[in-house]
Design a protein around this motif. Sequence first.
Motif, PDB file in Angstrom:
ATOM      1  N   LEU A  82       2.213  -9.116  -8.025  1.00 21.95           N
ATOM      2  CA  LEU A  82       1.969  -7.484  -7.593  1.00 21.95           C
ATOM      3  C   LEU A  82       0.235  -7.653  -7.238  1.00 21.95           C
ATOM      4  CD1 LEU A  82       4.238  -5.309  -9.399  1.00 21.95           C
ATOM      5  CD2 LEU A  82       4.472  -5.973  -6.994  1.00 21.95           C
ATOM      6  N   ASN A  83      -0.400  -8.057  -8.168  1.00 18.74           N
ATOM      7  CA  ASN A  83      -2.027  -7.840  -8.014  1.00 18.74           C
ATOM      8  C   ASN A  83      -2.307  -8.685  -6.616  1.00 18.74           C
ATOM      9  OD1 ASN A  83      -2.167  -6.461 -10.281  1.00 18.74           O
ATOM     10  ND2 ASN A  83      -2.683  -8.242 -11.815  1.00 18.74           N
ATOM     11  N   PHE A  84      -1.681 -10.003  -6.700  1.00 26.31           N
ATOM     12  CA  PHE A  84      -2.166 -10.824  -5.411  1.00 26.31           C
ATOM     13  C   PHE A  84      -1.871  -9.892  -4.052  1.00 26.31           C
ATOM     14  CE2 PHE A  84      -2.233 -14.408  -8.363  1.00 26.31           C
ATOM     15  CZ  PHE A  84      -3.713 -14.782  -8.127  1.00 26.31           C
TER      16      PHE A  84
ATOM     17  N   LEU B 271      -7.613  -4.171   0.396  1.00 28.36           N
ATOM     18  CA  LEU B 271      -9.010  -4.379   0.585  1.00 28.36           C
ATOM     19  C   LEU B 271      -9.541  -4.104   1.793  1.00 28.36           C
ATOM     20  CD1 LEU B 271      -9.628  -7.447  -1.735  1.00 28.36           C
ATOM     21  CD2 LEU B 271      -9.949  -5.050  -2.463  1.00 28.36           C
ATOM     22  N   GLU B 272      -8.826  -4.485   2.873  1.00 30.10           N
ATOM     23  CA  GLU B 272      -9.117  -4.335   4.360  1.00 30.10           C
ATOM     24  C   GLU B 272      -8.346  -3.319   4.820  1.00 30.10           C
ATOM     25  OE1 GLU B 272      -7.641  -7.524   6.510  1.00 30.10           O
ATOM     26  OE2 GLU B 272      -5.782  -7.333   6.149  1.00 30.10           O
ATOM     27  N   LEU B 273      -7.948  -2.226   3.976  1.00 30.90           N
ATOM     28  CA  LEU B 273      -7.316  -1.071   4.602  1.00 30.90           C
ATOM     29  C   LEU B 273      -8.198  -0.379   5.525  1.00 30.90           C
ATOM     30  CD1 LEU B 273      -4.623   0.910   4.465  1.00 30.90           C
ATOM     31  CD2 LEU B 273      -5.749   1.937   2.473  1.00 30.90           C
ATOM     32  N   PHE B 274      -9.449   0.185   5.165  1.00 31.63           N
ATOM     33  CA  PHE B 274     -10.396   0.676   5.845  1.00 31.63           C
ATOM     34  C   PHE B 274     -11.295   0.038   6.744  1.00 31.63           C
ATOM     35  CE2 PHE B 274      -8.979   3.562   2.215  1.00 31.63           C
ATOM     36  CZ  PHE B 274      -8.465   4.654   2.983  1.00 31.63           C
TER      37      PHE B 274
ATOM     38  N   ASP C  62      -0.083   3.721   3.189  1.00 29.22           N
ATOM     39  CA  ASP C  62      -0.296   2.450   2.370  1.00 29.22           C
ATOM     40  C   ASP C  62       0.136   2.459   0.966  1.00 29.22           C
ATOM     41  OD1 ASP C  62      -2.023  -0.295   2.257  1.00 29.22           O
ATOM     42  OD2 ASP C  62      -2.430   0.696   0.434  1.00 29.22           O
ATOM     43  N   LEU C  63       0.107   3.408   0.209  1.00 30.07           N
ATOM     44  CA  LEU C  63       0.848   3.472  -0.993  1.00 30.07           C
ATOM     45  C   LEU C  63       2.035   3.591  -1.291  1.00 30.07           C
ATOM     46  CD1 LEU C  63      -0.187   4.037  -4.079  1.00 30.07           C
ATOM     47  CD2 LEU C  63      -0.087   6.651  -3.552  1.00 30.07           C
ATOM     48  N   ILE C  64       2.830   4.331  -0.455  1.00 32.92           N
ATOM     49  CA  ILE C  64       4.165   4.403  -0.584  1.00 32.92           C
ATOM     50  C   ILE C  64       4.935   3.258   0.101  1.00 32.92           C
ATOM     51  CG2 ILE C  64       6.209   5.530   0.046  1.00 32.92           C
ATOM     52  CD1 ILE C  64       4.542   7.014  -2.088  1.00 32.92           C
ATOM     53  N   PRO C  65       4.750   2.647   1.247  1.00 35.10           N
ATOM     54  CA  PRO C  65       5.316   1.565   1.861  1.00 35.10           C
ATOM     55  C   PRO C  65       5.184   0.250   1.177  1.00 35.10           C
ATOM     56  CG  PRO C  65       4.500   2.846   3.317  1.00 35.10           C
ATOM     57  CD  PRO C  65       3.767   3.295   2.203  1.00 35.10           C
TER      58      PRO C  65
END
Length: 818
Positions: free
Chosen positions: A755-757, A763-766, A795-798
């Motif tokens: 899950l961490n990977f 990191l590239e979300l924004f 991004d958080l939910i899906p």
Amino acid sequence: MSSGSLIVGQQQYDWTICDSDARCMNAGYCSTDNTTCVCLPGFKNDLSMGIRNCSLIDCVNGKSLTDKVYDDSNTRRNLFSTSSDDDKSPVCSCQPGWEGLDCRMCSNDYVCQQRLNNSAAFCDKSYIPQKEKVYSCEVTSERMIPLMGNYFTIDCNGMENKTAGGNCYFRSFDKSDTSLAETFYCTFHDCVLSIPEKGEVLYKCGYTTGCACSMISPKCYNQFVLYILEHMTGYANVQCNNETKSCSIQHENFPGVIQSTCDHAAECVDVYVPAPQPPKQNDLPKIVAGAVGSVIFVAIMIVLIFSIIYSKLQTRKVKHEYEDMMKTGNNEFGAKLEIRNLTYIIRTTAKKINSLQEVSGVNEEDIAKEEKEEERERALHLKSKNRITLLHGLSHTFKPGTVTAIMGPSGAGKTSLLDIIAGRSKSGDVFGELLVNNKPIDYNQYKRVAGYVSQSDDHLMGTLTVFESIMFSAELRLPDTVPYTEKKRRVESVMEELGISHIRDRKIGDAMTRGISGGEKRRVSIACELVIAPQILFLDEPTSGLDSYHAVSTIKTICDLATKHNRTIVFSIHQPRSNIFQQFDNLLLMKDGKIFYSGSAEGSLDYLSKLGHDCPSQYNPADFLLDVMSEMSENETQGTSINQNNQSLSYQQPIFKQSGYGSENQESQNLLVKTEDNIYTKKVQEYATSFYTQLYILSKRSFRNFYRNFYLMPAHYLSAIIMGLLLGAIYFQQSNNIQACQNRMGSIFFMCALLNFAAMSSLELFITERTIYVRERANGYYLSISYFFSKTFFDLIPLRVIPPIIMGSIAYVSIFQY
């Protein structure tokens, strides 16, 4: 005292010989004087094989229902051949007042008074012990019955001693058809009583000894059962509940939790001892947590209600502004844009500057001709406090219904001038006056009446279609009160006008997916601005990156927009073709941050001809103009420039009304005017839509981008499913011992690492949409907080919540559920 072993069938039984040659096995032990072999409570001797085998149930307050006994042969016979019709005792026929498997559990006070010879004695049937409590239970865990049988009893004593733990004697029984046989026996030592909650009892026992299998039980031939009994030495927890009438046993070395329903729990008590009560909980942390939570909840509700009310008021205000705009916005006079004494200065930390070729367009060869340091610094435009002037007191008027092209060599200041008059953010200081119809204008209002198309089309989201991209601009930049049908009509009209209706359902495309062409993207960018019907339109090099055909077509479309709708259109262009140059109404030539020529495009060649520079026939006029300007020295350009304002520079007045450039909290009373009358009578809101509308539209776009991204969603969901199945296959069906616990901890570690990977994709979300965000924010689409919430939510939910749930569900069914 000595010991030995006995093999019966395939099983070896250990036994102990007391000093009087009395041999003991199973639940038997030597007395304190090592002369007599006695059985533990509830058992009696089976004299088969010449050994005191304490395997028979002792009907303490009753009699056995069978008269069969064992002989001295090694053949094991069935002990019980009949059963009782009394459900309370399938083994023993109990005397009145007693019940349970071995008739050791009282049912009334009278038998306790007789037993203890105390008229005050009573039968305590609660699940909370006074001194010694006996529980009789039926196993409900289907997977435990093949290992231990259907019934068990727990006899816990020594609970009145609060300084040291007592013992709990565990006995299991197996019912096969009409008989019930004792299976095995264990002793749980150092058991400490606790009352977690009212009605609950918890015995925490430190270790286990004396686990032995009965010689009369068929389960004693099961090697797995024998292996378990041999290794049952760890801790045991016995938990009973007075409300549910049930008990559960969890042992360190037993493969599973034993669940049961208990129909009996009793003990005879001679003196009443108050039952231990659950420890009183400190309610202060709960009260504090509840108070803090209530305050936070109330604060959130107040903020929510206030934001809704503010959004409603803002929507109503924008509605009135939009109605006023519709009445007089598309007037015949248009919007005349005028700049006066416009100056742009940047600051540098360098004490002396050696090169400004790439910053302000100063020619290095001209600098080399200067002999004195003072003249050299003046040529470099070096001012006090290390300031560099890139635009020098420019003054010009852009008229409605015309197209003005800004041309000049690289570094002449074309883009800087266009960005400043378009209201784009600049890092330096901007001074001068910017007037619309001869009046100063507020920055927020200016963003509502002016559109800006950037040089590149990277602000378009590749996963959206042409219609969705333009509709996105319309939904955010037109007021909430404008119906969706009206917004859609405007989008369709703009697409038809720009000739892109035939590609309305095609995706924009990106580096990974093929989409529409470059010329079509440029028209889509223009359509995103035209959908709000701006009176002033700015374009930064609209032909950049286009082939000759699409470049000509794009410029023709821009010129038609100015003529049909009386718009003021200004764009910068580097080196256009001759047929593109001929379409320009007005031309603004710049060199070294100054105006070299301003006037009609046709008159530019006549102007140079008067200066002694004739354009050869069949020569591109745009190329000729740029070549002449590049060849002329700075002194020549200063002497020949026309329309140059000769007023002294003023560095005190910013270009927007009552505030510095780019401020978002401005107050203005003199707003955009129509000739002599104001179009607006009050301050214009910076954004046309409310926060909740922006959040909804941005969330809708984020969701479309999410499920249309072929590489993003499958990578997270498929990896979660595959890794869940893989871990489930590796750690499938773990038991409840120490080794299984360590294996489960290992599986949890691997899941957390995976899950961490997977979370690194955030990191590239924004970063990937930074350009889109910057351009849309500059054009007044939405608030920063609206964009942040929409991106975070989708991004958080899906991607951060659902995939771990999928992986954890698969792993739980395969690994953790037993």
